[in-house]
Motif scaffolding. Structure first.
Motif, PDB file in Angstrom:
ATOM      1  N   TRP A 143       0.830  -1.210   0.000  1.00  0.00           N
ATOM      2  CA  TRP A 143       0.000   0.000   0.000  1.00  0.00           C
ATOM      3  C   TRP A 143       0.861   1.255   0.000  1.00  0.00           C
ATOM      4  CZ3 TRP A 143      -4.612   1.012  -1.460  1.00  0.00           C
ATOM      5  CH2 TRP A 143      -5.627   0.068  -1.355  1.00  0.00           C
ATOM      6  N   ASN A 144       1.909   1.266   0.827  1.00  0.00           N
ATOM      7  CA  ASN A 144       2.795   2.432   0.881  1.00  0.00           C
ATOM      8  C   ASN A 144       3.377   2.733  -0.501  1.00  0.00           C
ATOM      9  OD1 ASN A 144       4.295   1.603   4.138  1.00  0.00           O
ATOM     10  ND2 ASN A 144       2.329   2.522   3.678  1.00  0.00           N
ATOM     11  N   ARG A 145       3.821   1.696  -1.174  1.00  0.00           N
ATOM     12  CA  ARG A 145       4.429   1.888  -2.482  1.00  0.00           C
ATOM     13  C   ARG A 145       3.405   2.350  -3.513  1.00  0.00           C
ATOM     14  NH1 ARG A 145       7.431  -0.437   0.796  1.00  0.00           N
ATOM     15  NH2 ARG A 145       9.645  -0.771   0.520  1.00  0.00           N
ATOM     16  N   LEU A 146       2.211   1.791  -3.477  1.00  0.00           N
ATOM     17  CA  LEU A 146       1.161   2.250  -4.394  1.00  0.00           C
ATOM     18  C   LEU A 146       0.875   3.740  -4.199  1.00  0.00           C
ATOM     19  CD1 LEU A 146      -1.425  -0.670  -4.119  1.00  0.00           C
ATOM     20  CD2 LEU A 146      -0.202   0.017  -6.192  1.00  0.00           C
ATOM     21  N   ASN A 147       0.714   4.149  -2.949  1.00  0.00           N
ATOM     22  CA  ASN A 147       0.386   5.541  -2.663  1.00  0.00           C
ATOM     23  C   ASN A 147       1.528   6.494  -2.984  1.00  0.00           C
ATOM     24  OD1 ASN A 147      -2.307   5.320  -1.696  1.00  0.00           O
ATOM     25  ND2 ASN A 147      -1.519   4.434   0.192  1.00  0.00           N
ATOM     26  N   VAL A 148       2.754   6.113  -2.635  1.00  0.00           N
ATOM     27  CA  VAL A 148       3.894   6.994  -2.884  1.00  0.00           C
ATOM     28  C   VAL A 148       4.164   7.107  -4.389  1.00  0.00           C
ATOM     29  CG1 VAL A 148       6.384   7.285  -2.521  1.00  0.00           C
ATOM     30  CG2 VAL A 148       4.903   6.673  -0.602  1.00  0.00           C
ATOM     31  N   MET A 149       4.166   5.988  -5.106  1.00  0.00           N
ATOM     32  CA  MET A 149       4.453   6.032  -6.545  1.00  0.00           C
ATOM     33  C   MET A 149       3.415   6.840  -7.324  1.00  0.00           C
ATOM     34  SD  MET A 149       6.025   2.397  -7.779  1.00  0.00           S
ATOM     35  CE  MET A 149       4.869   1.300  -6.981  1.00  0.00           C
ATOM     36  N   THR A 150       2.172   6.782  -6.892  1.00  0.00           N
ATOM     37  CA  THR A 150       1.118   7.493  -7.611  1.00  0.00           C
ATOM     38  C   THR A 150       0.802   8.857  -7.010  1.00  0.00           C
ATOM     39  OG1 THR A 150      -0.639   6.375  -6.357  1.00  0.00           O
ATOM     40  CG2 THR A 150       0.084   5.344  -8.447  1.00  0.00           C
ATOM     41  N   ALA A 151       1.592   9.277  -6.012  1.00  0.00           N
ATOM     42  CA  ALA A 151       1.482  10.604  -5.388  1.00  0.00           C
ATOM     43  C   ALA A 151       0.072  10.884  -4.863  1.00  0.00           C
ATOM     44  CB  ALA A 151       1.935  11.698  -6.362  1.00  0.00           C
ATOM     45  N   GLN A 152      -0.447   9.951  -4.079  1.00  0.00           N
ATOM     46  CA  GLN A 152      -1.779  10.139  -3.502  1.00  0.00           C
ATOM     47  C   GLN A 152      -1.735  11.228  -2.430  1.00  0.00           C
ATOM     48  OE1 GLN A 152      -4.586   8.438  -4.698  1.00  0.00           O
ATOM     49  NE2 GLN A 152      -3.048   7.830  -6.225  1.00  0.00           N
ATOM     50  N   PRO A 153      -2.668  12.161  -2.465  1.00  0.00           N
ATOM     51  CA  PRO A 153      -2.701  13.207  -1.436  1.00  0.00           C
ATOM     52  C   PRO A 153      -3.216  12.657  -0.109  1.00  0.00           C
ATOM     53  CG  PRO A 153      -4.524  13.482  -2.968  1.00  0.00           C
ATOM     54  CD  PRO A 153      -3.687  12.337  -3.483  1.00  0.00           C
TER      55      PRO A 153
END
Length: 157
Positions: free
Chosen positions: A137-147
């Motif tokens: 989850w961390n990688r998904l959010n960081v790579m896609t720049a989730q606010p």
């Protein structure tokens, strides 16, 4: 800040996330206390710099009755006196599993053996799965720049 991809409307990521969420429910059913799982997810998210997950798991922990002191001190759990030995073992395993590239050979036998003092085989499997899941989850959010910042506790069940 605008996300690079919408994790929930993109058809490929949507399928991926559906399975990731199903896997996360398995960890809850293995007998690891919810408070421990929230602390584990919060700590891994802090290490990985995932603001979305830090926001979510701090708020979920509070929503489920965790104290502000324990939430605020999780980044410094080694020096804090507010965690049980079992929680410390889970947090130690979380750090080792999250920083897997930093240690030759990955998670040390000492870290693993310490965790076996407090968790049975199924609970250890659940912790391993939860740690792997939150790192995903961390990688998904960081790579896609989730606010981050607008998560509302309890919205996912």
């Amino acid at each position: 800040m605008e996300a690079r991809l919408d994790l929930f409307t993109n058809p490929v990521l949507g399928k991926f996330i559906k399975h990731l969420n199903a896997a996360a429910r398995v960890a809850l059913d293995a007998g690891v206390p919810l408070a421990t799982l929230e602390l584990v997810e919060l700590r891994a998210s802090q290490i990985n710099g995932c603001a979305v997950c830090v926001d979510m798991h701090a708020k979920e922990a509070a929503h489920h009755g965790e104290t502000a002191v324990r939430i605020n001190l999780v980044a410094t759990w080694r020096e804090a006196t507010v965690y049980t030995d079992a929680e410390r073992a889970a947090l130690e395993l979380t750090e080792a599993g999250t920083r897997i590239a930093d240690a030759a050979g990955g998670v040390s036998d000492d870290v693993w053996l310490n965790a076996t003092k407090y968790y049975d085989e199924n609970q250890l499997a659940a912790l391993v799965g939860a740690i792997a899941g939150i790192n995903t989850w961390n990688r998904l959010n960081v790579m896609t720049a989730q606010p981050a910042g607008d998560y509302v506790a309890g919205q996912w069940g």
